[in-house]
Design a protein around this motif. Structure first.
Motif, PDB file in Angstrom:
ATOM      1  N   VAL A  31       6.294   0.255   5.746  1.00 49.21           N
ATOM      2  CA  VAL A  31       5.537  -0.659   6.601  1.00 49.21           C
ATOM      3  C   VAL A  31       4.128  -0.772   6.040  1.00 49.21           C
ATOM      4  CG1 VAL A  31       4.693  -1.155   8.922  1.00 49.21           C
ATOM      5  CG2 VAL A  31       6.882   0.032   8.599  1.00 49.21           C
ATOM      6  N   ASN A  33       2.249  -3.612   3.071  1.00 44.78           N
ATOM      7  CA  ASN A  33       2.413  -4.001   1.671  1.00 44.78           C
ATOM      8  C   ASN A  33       1.046  -4.079   1.006  1.00 44.78           C
ATOM      9  OD1 ASN A  33       3.783  -4.869  -0.608  1.00 44.78           O
ATOM     10  ND2 ASN A  33       3.500  -7.028  -0.054  1.00 44.78           N
ATOM     11  N   PHE A  58       7.780  -4.174   4.665  1.00 49.16           N
ATOM     12  CA  PHE A  58       7.191  -5.118   5.617  1.00 49.16           C
ATOM     13  C   PHE A  58       5.721  -5.295   5.308  1.00 49.16           C
ATOM     14  CE2 PHE A  58      10.865  -3.692   7.930  1.00 49.16           C
ATOM     15  CZ  PHE A  58      11.283  -4.831   8.590  1.00 49.16           C
ATOM     16  N   GLY A  59       5.282  -6.520   5.262  1.00 45.04           N
ATOM     17  CA  GLY A  59       3.863  -6.785   5.037  1.00 45.04           C
ATOM     18  C   GLY A  59       3.363  -7.793   6.046  1.00 45.04           C
ATOM     19  N   GLU A  61       0.645  -9.354   5.857  1.00 45.60           N
ATOM     20  CA  GLU A  61       0.083 -10.486   5.124  1.00 45.60           C
ATOM     21  C   GLU A  61       1.232 -11.217   4.419  1.00 45.60           C
ATOM     22  OE1 GLU A  61      -3.820  -9.705   3.151  1.00 45.60           O
ATOM     23  OE2 GLU A  61      -3.259  -7.618   3.439  1.00 45.60           O
ATOM     24  N   ARG A  68      -6.853  -5.199  -3.563  1.00 43.22           N
ATOM     25  CA  ARG A  68      -7.855  -5.421  -2.524  1.00 43.22           C
ATOM     26  C   ARG A  68      -9.266  -5.144  -3.027  1.00 43.22           C
ATOM     27  NH1 ARG A  68      -6.291  -6.287   2.244  1.00 43.22           N
ATOM     28  NH2 ARG A  68      -4.356  -5.130   2.103  1.00 43.22           N
ATOM     29  N   LEU A  71     -11.383  -7.985  -4.237  1.00 38.53           N
ATOM     30  CA  LEU A  71     -11.840  -9.074  -3.369  1.00 38.53           C
ATOM     31  C   LEU A  71     -13.340  -9.295  -3.535  1.00 38.53           C
ATOM     32  CD1 LEU A  71      -9.815  -8.480  -0.092  1.00 38.53           C
ATOM     33  CD2 LEU A  71      -9.443 -10.223  -1.848  1.00 38.53           C
ATOM     34  N   GLY A 133      -2.752   1.005   6.319  1.00 34.31           N
ATOM     35  CA  GLY A 133      -4.141   0.780   5.918  1.00 34.31           C
ATOM     36  C   GLY A 133      -5.115   0.744   7.079  1.00 34.31           C
ATOM     37  N   ARG A 159     -11.809  -7.837   4.544  1.00 33.43           N
ATOM     38  CA  ARG A 159     -10.735  -6.910   4.256  1.00 33.43           C
ATOM     39  C   ARG A 159      -9.580  -7.576   3.523  1.00 33.43           C
ATOM     40  NH1 ARG A 159      -9.915  -1.397   3.902  1.00 33.43           N
ATOM     41  NH2 ARG A 159      -7.666  -1.121   3.738  1.00 33.43           N
ATOM     42  N   GLY A 305      -2.018   6.527   2.355  1.00 38.66           N
ATOM     43  CA  GLY A 305      -3.124   5.572   2.269  1.00 38.66           C
ATOM     44  C   GLY A 305      -4.143   5.796   3.376  1.00 38.66           C
ATOM     45  N   ALA A 321      -5.219   7.038  -2.042  1.00 39.68           N
ATOM     46  CA  ALA A 321      -4.010   6.343  -1.581  1.00 39.68           C
ATOM     47  C   ALA A 321      -2.944   6.397  -2.672  1.00 39.68           C
ATOM     48  CB  ALA A 321      -4.342   4.894  -1.225  1.00 39.68           C
ATOM     49  N   LYS A 349     -18.032   3.827  -6.953  1.00 38.47           N
ATOM     50  CA  LYS A 349     -18.948   3.014  -7.752  1.00 38.47           C
ATOM     51  C   LYS A 349     -19.222   1.749  -6.976  1.00 38.47           C
ATOM     52  CE  LYS A 349     -17.627   4.457 -12.298  1.00 38.47           C
ATOM     53  NZ  LYS A 349     -16.538   4.294 -13.228  1.00 38.47           N
TER      54      LYS A 349
END
Ligand code: SRM
Ligand SMILES: Cc1cc2nc3c(=O)[nH]c(=O)nc-3n(C[C@H](O)[C@H](O)[C@H](O)COP(=O)(O)OP(=O)(O)OC[C@H]3O[C@@H](n4cnc5c(N)ncnc54)[C@H](O)[C@@H]3O)c2cc1C
Ligand code: SF4
Ligand code: FES
Lengths: 843, 135
Positions: A31, A33, A58-59, A61, A68, A71, A133, A159, A305, A321, A349
């Motif tokens: 559960v 992704n 399962f995700g 999103e 991530r 981003l 997450g 996020r 994670g 994670a 960093k």
């Protein structure tokens, strides 16, 4: 806005493999992704888990799995969102993993061992892994949410890719942004928004920035550096109210100040997603409680994670994670049933250009006998400190100068021995003692923290035949996280490839598709009389197989070997050479007529002006190569434009001799010692359009003041008086800057012409594909080149002179030629389905 | 290829000349999967051996390639990376290389060799000297 990142054609897919009753594999359900969940699946597959488990992911999103942490560069406009895709939907399908993208899991029934999706589905499991997450924490402020609980328009968390896209879109209409939160995320968001031209104010509730990682002193220095970027920082400031009814208009601080904004980013920390665990009756404190095997209190349910709490710690970084993912994959696949996770030492960093911050471990001494060394130079924005305990590094903070980060990270992770003079940890004392080079790094020291890649793994990939930094990065994933270790990866690859490690044989091949080095390839071409690219593939490629990425190099080589006797094949050419123009980002082309030595006439200028108007050329520009560029030309207009111009091609697109820049020289300049203009024109006339392994640029100047930059050209000629000329080779001032080496001082322009031709031919025959002279000359060595070209030590000079002459004789202006008759049907037919790209603006 | 319409190739959409260039605006990303309508887009000889040319099939822009071994391939016309004109790319028996940033896409499934992206590939064949593409 709705495109699915890493998606399949139809958008969402749930390719269900069906519940085959003969499938005896146990059912593994993941559960989440995100970075932990998807990495876990990869680790399982790598351990052959595809045979043991039927895997469902399962995700929440709808996207494939993306990086991530990237981003931030996406928000800054430095990376494109496609570049951050880690696993596309196709990847899941190809690996037999059932991805339920866009489906949120509501709860698990741990007694019945099924999970319930919010699409009404129930999915049975034997092993359940929660990798849900975190989400952005929105502190309680009045007005931040609308009546239906959604965030007020203009307010964003940071996020997900969807939030990032929304913010990117907002930057186009917004002017003032407030970022709440002065941690890593807030700072990265602030810098990114500022880069889009917004005026940015940062509001931080704590007395100094990055308070989780830095002490007060370092935080104060960081504040200065951030402010010098033009970002206003408010410390100790709490926002109590968000203003605006339809859309955010500002925030009201608790001390009464009001900050106006039309974009508000809340980066005030994250909270683990624990709702599934809570509803499933699992033990949750700050996050889902797990043991050293990442197991919750239910023996078949695990958590990894950011949603996991291990020995009291909850991590907000990707490295832990991924460690979780590895350990759990070892345990579940039985690769190492006793594998245990005992906690992570974290390093961070800041990914903000212009402000270098790296921290690891603790930032101040905690025990009486901890050693603490600080170098603080607030004026330079530099603050460096280390904490040492029992001769081991337990913490380091590098602000404003991160040159030592590689060594410190290694000492921190591995507990390697520290220099007696502790100050060497932070600065290189200028006594000539060399830096801690990659050679001394132990094999198991971690180089890429994001992906957990060690120096040993990098060397291993090199040993397995990865010949380039790119290949090593693809194989090991080193450098593919935040990217901050790329230069270290490169150093290690170079070190590993140079030393005892065997080099990838293909590294010596001229082109990737033919297993021959250049001399053997040329010999075979001559012996077997191969005159076209397809003949070369048929005769010399393994199984006669053609290779797209080899074609351009072969075409160039064949042209050199055969001159007029070369048999051209359009598909062997890159598009630029096929239409004799340079392709642009929007699929149009640029037209640069020849203008020898940079000298033009009013009539020529008038022609160019007329043509530019007639064909509605979006931009006319003087190039860095002393001629005029007509940019943004439609492919179908090319032949007619050439006809109207009546000027030959300037070859601004090819791997060939480009231009000869000149200065005004002795005819006009009061310092001129030689007629540089005429010599430049003569050189360009003689060597126009000659193809070479990479482009060649020349210049001639009338005195050592060097106004046309001859010292930094592939061939540069400098008048030094009394009819003498210096000839420099191997110079450049592009991506590499190198002053050319003096090859010879000669007494006449005839000698300049002859020596230039000889050097060019020697370079053409001996350089690797795409190797500019600035690499070629140092590789061969100036002395050797002098011996060959000046003393004829190898008896080659006559052949070199004949070789270049053959190419000179083969020169035909490609514009004149293809204008008369297209080389192939539809040579100039548009291939554009133009997408709306930033185009050259009309000026 | 067991599609029902292999025999009847419908002509290209009204108003579009055979072999006319594709000029409309498309968005990068993978084009929709084929629905299986056949369109005659041009003559085989419009595509020189080893090269590619762009056409319109219905309202879909396609790039058609004729390899030197005689085989035909068709893909969406614009690169999913940043919209590069794929018909201007270079090819071999395995891949198509986009001219702008040199991403390579496999003919078999359209997936980039880096794995991150994919172009839509369409069935294409020659019928009486004409190129027929199923989109
Ligand atoms: C038009 C021009 C810029 C300008 O507006 O002035 C230009 C434009 C391009 N340069 Fe340049 N360079 C131009 C002068 C230069 C110069 C200056 C010079 O020649 O004195 C340099 C530094 C000198 C050198 O090469 O040593 C220069 C170093 C580069 C480099 C770096 C090469 C290197 O190995 O260091 C590249 C990238 C490459 O070749 O891979 C490059 C690549 C490019 C390309 C061709 C990128 C590409 O592959 O599409 C640009 C084409 C833009 C377009 O859409 O048409 N351009 N480029 C200049 C054309 C000169 C001409 O008249 O031919
Ligand atoms: C902008 C940004 C920059 C960052 N930079 C860095 C950095 O430089 N270095 C670093 O180490 N870390 C960085 N991080 C933190 C890093 O991204 C996280 O530590 C990491 O993503 C954690 O992985 P995860 O799998 O635990 O959580 P996530 O990556 O958040 O994945 C969880 C996934 O689970 C899904 N999910 C949640 N609940 C459900 C449910 N009920 N059903 C189905 N799906 C669900 C979510 O939609 C999400 O996709 C950064 C984070 C951000 C946002
Ligand atoms: S400097 Fe870069 S952007 Fe500018 S023309 Fe040269 S290659 Fe293009
Ligand atoms: S547009 Fe095709 S590779 Fe970039």
């Amino acid at each position: 806005m709705t495109a699915v990142l890493g998606g399949r054609p139809e958008g969402l897919t749930s390719l269900s493999l069906g519940d085959d009753e003969f499938d005896t594999r146990s059912r593994l359900v993941v559960v989440g992704n995100g970075m932990a969940g998807a990495r876990f699946v990869e680790e399982v597959l790598e351990r052959g888990g595809g045979e043991q488990f039927r895997i469902t992911v399962f995700g929440d999103e709808p996207h494939g799995n993306y990086n991530r942490i990237m981003l931030s560069p996406v928000l800054a406009g430095e990376s494109h969102e496609d570049e951050i895709v880690l696993n596309s939907h196709d990847w899941y399908a190809d690996n037999g993993v059932d991805l339920r993208a866009g489906v949120r899991v509501a709860r698990a029934d741990t007694a019945a061992k099924v999970v319930h999706g919010d699409d009404g589905s129930t999915t049975p499991y034997d092993h359940l892994v929660l990798a849900t997450g975190s989400y952005s924490f929105i502190p309680p402020m009045s007005g931040v949410r609308t009546a239906d609980g959604a965030l007020l328009a203009g307010v964003y968390g940071f996020r997900t890719i969807d939030e990032t896209r929304a913010m990117l879109e907002a930057t186009q209409r917004c002017r003032r942004a407030v970022v709440m939160g002065g941690g890593l995320l807030g700072l990265e968001a602030a810098r990114a928004l500022q880069g889009h031209g917004l005026q940015v104010e940062l509001v931080h509730a704590m007395p100094w920035l990055m308070n989780a990682q830095l002490d007060a002193e370092a935080g104060a220095i960081l504040k200065k550096s951030v402010e010098s970027l033009g970002i206003t920082v408010h410390l100790d400031a709490m926002a109590g109210e968000v203003l605006g009814t339809e859309h955010v208009e500002g925030v009201l601080l608790k001390d009464g100040r009001r900050l106006d904004c039309d974009l508000l980013v809340v980066a005030a920390g994250v909270r683990p997603h624990t709702d599934v665990a809570v509803r499933s009756g699992l033990e949750v404190e700050r996050a889902i409680v797990v043991d050293d095997q990442l197991r919750t209190e239910d023996p078949d349910v695990y958590a990894i994670g950011e949603c996991a709490q291990h020995r009291g710690s909850v991590y907000g970084l990707v490295a832990p994670a991924w460690e979780h993912a590895k350990v759990l994959a070892d345990v579940l696949t039985g690769t190492d049933p006793d594998a245990e996770y005992t906690g992570s030492r974290t390093a961070t960093k800041l990914k903000v250009a212009g402000v270098d911050v790296a921290t690891m471990g603790i930032n101040v001494p905690e025990r009486d006998d901890d050693e603490f060394l600080v170098i603080s130079e607030p004026r330079r924005g530099v603050h460096l400190s280390v904490v040492i305990r029992d001769d081991k590094l337990v913490g380091a903070t590098l602000l404003g100068d991160t040159r030592k980060v590689a060594f410190l990270t290694q000492a921190f992770d591995r507990g390697t021995a520290l220099p007696e003079e502790r100050i060497r940890l932070l600065v290189d004392l200028s006594d000539g003692a060399e830096e801690v080079g990659v050679a001394e790094m132990p094999a198991d020291s971690q180089v890429c923290n994001c992906n957990g890649v060690t120096k040993g793994a990098i060397c291993g990939a090199v040993a397995d035949g990865c010949g380039s930094v790119g290949a090593v990065m693809d194989r090991t994933r080193a450098g593919k996280g935040c990217g901050s270790c790329k230069s270290l990866v490169k150093q290690i690859v170079e070190w590993a490839a140079d030393g005892d490690v065997t080099e990838d044989p293909s590294a010596s091949w001229y082109v990737p598709g033919i297993p021959l080095a250049k001399p053997e390839l040329m010999a075979a071409i001559r012996e077997q009389d191969l005159r076209s690219v397809s003949q070369v593939f048929a005769a010399l490629a393994p199984a006669g197989k053609e290779d797209a990425k080899s074609k351009m190099g072969l075409t160039s080589l064949l042209k050199m070997v055969w001159g007029v006797d070369f048999v051209p094949e359009k598909d062997g050419e890159f598009i630029n050479d096929r239409v004799h123009a340079n392709i642009q980002r929007d699929g149009t082309f640029s037209v640069v007529p020849q203008m020898k030595g940079g000298v033009t006439t009013p009539a020529q200028l008038r022609k160019i002006a007329d043509v530019a108007e007639k064909y509605e050329v979006p931009m006319v520009k003087v190039t860095g190569g002393q001629r005029i560029d007509l940019l943004g030309v439609r492919k179908e207009d090319l032949p007619a434009m050439w006809a109207d111009l009546g000027m030959p091609s300037g070859y601004a697109y090819g791997k060939s001799m480009r231009t000869v820049k000149t200065c005004v020289g002795s005819d006009f300049c009061r310092f001129g010692l030689g007629d540089s203009t005429q010599l430049g024109i003569d050189l360009e006339t003689r060597f126009q359009g000659i193809e070479s392994p990479a482009k060649m640029k020349m210049a001639v100047v009338g005195c050592p003041r060097n106004c046309a930059e001859a010292y930094v050209k592939d061939v540069g000629v400098v008048a030094v008086g009394n009819g003498k000329w210096e000839v420099y080779v191997g110079g450049a001032a592009g991506a590499s800057v190198r002053k050319g080496d003096l090859l010879a001082t000669v007494d006449s322009t005839e000698e300049v012409m002859q020596l230039t031709g000889r050097f060019m031919q020697y370079y053409r025959e001996n350089a690797n594909w795409l190797e500019r002279t600035y690499d070629f000359v140092p590789r061969i060595g100036l002395e050797k080149i002098k011996q060959v070209l000046l003393e004829d030590s190898e008896g080659l000079c006559a052949d070199l002179d004949a070789g270049i002459q053959r190419s000179i004789d083969a020169y035909r202006d490609p514009w004149g030629q293809d204008l008369a008759e297209p080389a192939t049907p539809g040579q100039f037919r548009p291939s554009l389905p133009l997408i709306e790209l930033p185009k050259v603006p009309v000026r | 290829m067991s599609l029902t319409h292999t025999e009847v190739a419908e002509p290209t959409t009204a108003g579009t000349e055979i072999g006319s260039p594709a000029t409309e605006v498309a968005v990068p990303g993978r084009a929709p999967a084929p629905h299986g309508r056949a369109y005659t887009v041009g003559r085989t000889e419009d595509v020189p051996p080893g090269e590619g040319r762009a056409f319109v099939a219905g309202d879909t822009q396609v790039a058609v390639f004729r390899l030197r071994d005689g085989s035909l391939h068709a893909t969406q016309a614009s690169c999913p990376h940043a919209g590069g004109p794929l018909a201007d790319g270079q090819t071999d028996a395995d891949v198509l290389v986009c001219p702008l940033h040199l991403y390579a896409y496999r003919w078999v499934d359209g997936v980039a060799t880096s794995g991150a992206m994919a172009v839509q590939v369409y069935p294409v064949r020659e019928v009486d000297g004409m190129l027929v593409v199923d989109v």
